[in-house]
Write an enzyme that holds these catalytic residues in place. Structure first.
Site, PDB file in Angstrom:
ATOM      1  N   CYS A 126       1.006  -1.130  -0.155  1.00 20.54           N
ATOM      2  CA  CYS A 126       0.058   0.101  -0.066  1.00 20.54           C
ATOM      3  C   CYS A 126       0.941   1.441  -0.123  1.00 20.54           C
ATOM      4  O   CYS A 126       1.805   1.467  -0.773  1.00 20.54           O
ATOM      5  CB  CYS A 126      -1.011  -0.056   1.389  1.00 20.54           C
ATOM      6  SG  CYS A 126      -0.132  -0.363   2.764  1.00 20.54           S
ATOM      7  N   ALA A 128       2.265   2.774   3.276  1.00 22.22           N
ATOM      8  CA  ALA A 128       3.497   2.348   4.555  1.00 22.22           C
ATOM      9  C   ALA A 128       3.702   0.881   4.434  1.00 22.22           C
ATOM     10  O   ALA A 128       4.668   0.424   4.974  1.00 22.22           O
ATOM     11  CB  ALA A 128       3.037   2.680   5.726  1.00 22.22           C
ATOM     12  N   GLY A 129       2.769   0.142   3.748  1.00 18.29           N
ATOM     13  CA  GLY A 129       2.809  -1.382   3.844  1.00 18.29           C
ATOM     14  C   GLY A 129       2.652  -2.189   5.053  1.00 18.29           C
ATOM     15  O   GLY A 129       3.096  -3.256   5.352  1.00 18.29           O
ATOM     16  N   ILE A 130       1.907  -1.514   6.054  1.00 19.72           N
ATOM     17  CA  ILE A 130       1.449  -2.233   7.110  1.00 19.72           C
ATOM     18  C   ILE A 130      -0.103  -2.121   7.470  1.00 19.72           C
ATOM     19  O   ILE A 130      -0.694  -3.136   8.018  1.00 19.72           O
ATOM     20  CB  ILE A 130       2.119  -1.557   8.296  1.00 19.72           C
ATOM     21  CG1 ILE A 130       1.819   0.017   8.348  1.00 19.72           C
ATOM     22  CG2 ILE A 130       3.762  -1.963   8.361  1.00 19.72           C
ATOM     23  CD1 ILE A 130       2.519   0.588   9.553  1.00 19.72           C
ATOM     24  N   ARG A 132      -3.579  -1.313   5.174  1.00 19.03           N
ATOM     25  CA  ARG A 132      -4.119  -2.059   4.174  1.00 19.03           C
ATOM     26  C   ARG A 132      -3.571  -3.381   3.796  1.00 19.03           C
ATOM     27  O   ARG A 132      -4.157  -4.161   3.277  1.00 19.03           O
ATOM     28  CB  ARG A 132      -4.387  -0.857   3.092  1.00 19.03           C
ATOM     29  CG  ARG A 132      -5.706   0.108   3.293  1.00 19.03           C
ATOM     30  CD  ARG A 132      -5.572   1.261   2.391  1.00 19.03           C
ATOM     31  NE  ARG A 132      -4.133   1.877   2.542  1.00 19.03           N
ATOM     32  CZ  ARG A 132      -4.046   3.063   1.627  1.00 19.03           C
ATOM     33  NH1 ARG A 132      -4.647   3.404   0.629  1.00 19.03           N
ATOM     34  NH2 ARG A 132      -2.613   3.684   1.890  1.00 19.03           N
TER      35      ARG A 132
END
Length: 224
Positions: A126, A128-130, A132
């Protein structure tokens, strides 16, 4: 937003991991802020070089909620070429919730169909990658358990996920347990001093996850 310097490591990762599917759960811009740099060319037929790797857009279909693309990824030095599918969900704003949970359910189902029989790793991201990203992984895992007629404990799934990537799933509610048929969904809050507005927002996000899971379960029940 199209910076080859920033995007080259992303394309290189896709090549190195031999991934054939990239799932993107963000838009490029949200509320005027850049959330993700574009790492592919468009329109269809165009190409862009990222170091020794050339990405060519072969197919693109965009709706209000989804974008599906097909790329050719070619290593010009090694003279090798691969096919990469790109699936993007457009209707989930950062720190918000999807307007229509059924759209997100449909998107996850299509991701699962694309992953069927796949042995290569799938890349999910997504902004930040944490947040969604974690929800999508949690939902797909829950769907697999539901189909296997197994109980679903999101708390345990999240703990396992966080062992591999810290802070996955940014949603939180007070300790609670909501039964959905024979599926028991538990969520907790790791935050003791959370502001009221953030707390309410995260309740809404968690409610969205539960709504999607409930819709999926009811759909399977009708099939049975």
């Amino acid at each position: 937003m199209c910076s080859t310097k920033v995007s080259t490591p992303v394309v290189q990762m896709v090549w190195e991991q031999q991934s054939t599917l990239v799932v993107m759960v963000t838009t490029l811009l949200e509320k005027g802020r850049v959330k993700c740099h574009k790492y592919w060319p468009d329109p269809v037929g165009s190409w862009q070089d990222y170091g020794p790797l050339r990405v060519t857009c072969r197919q693109q279909e965009v709706t209000s909620s989804f974008a599906f693309r097909e790329f050719t990824l070619a290593h010009q030095t090694l003279e090798e070429e691969r096919h990469v599918s790109h699936m993007q969900y457009l209707a989930w704003p950062d720190h918000g919730v999807p307007d229509d949970p059924s759209d997100f359910l449909h998107f996850i189902s299509q991701v699962r169909e694309s992953r069927a029989g796949m042995v290569e790793p799938t890349i999910v991201h997504c902004s930040a990658g944490i947040g969604r990203t974690g929800v999508l992984i949690l939902m797909e895992t829950a769907m697999c358990l539901i189909e296997a007629n197994e109980p679903v404990y999101p708390l345990d799934i999240v703990k396992t996920m966080r062992d591999q990537r810290a802070m996955l799933i940014q949603t939180a509610v007070s300790t609670g347990c909501i039964p959905i048929s024979n599926c028991c969904c538990c969520f907790f809050s790791p935050y003791k001093n959370i502001k009221a507005q953030m707390f309410l927002s995260r309740i809404k996000q968690t409610s969205t996850v539960l709504t999607v899971m409930k819709q999926y379960w009811e759909g399977l029940a009708h099939q049975w």
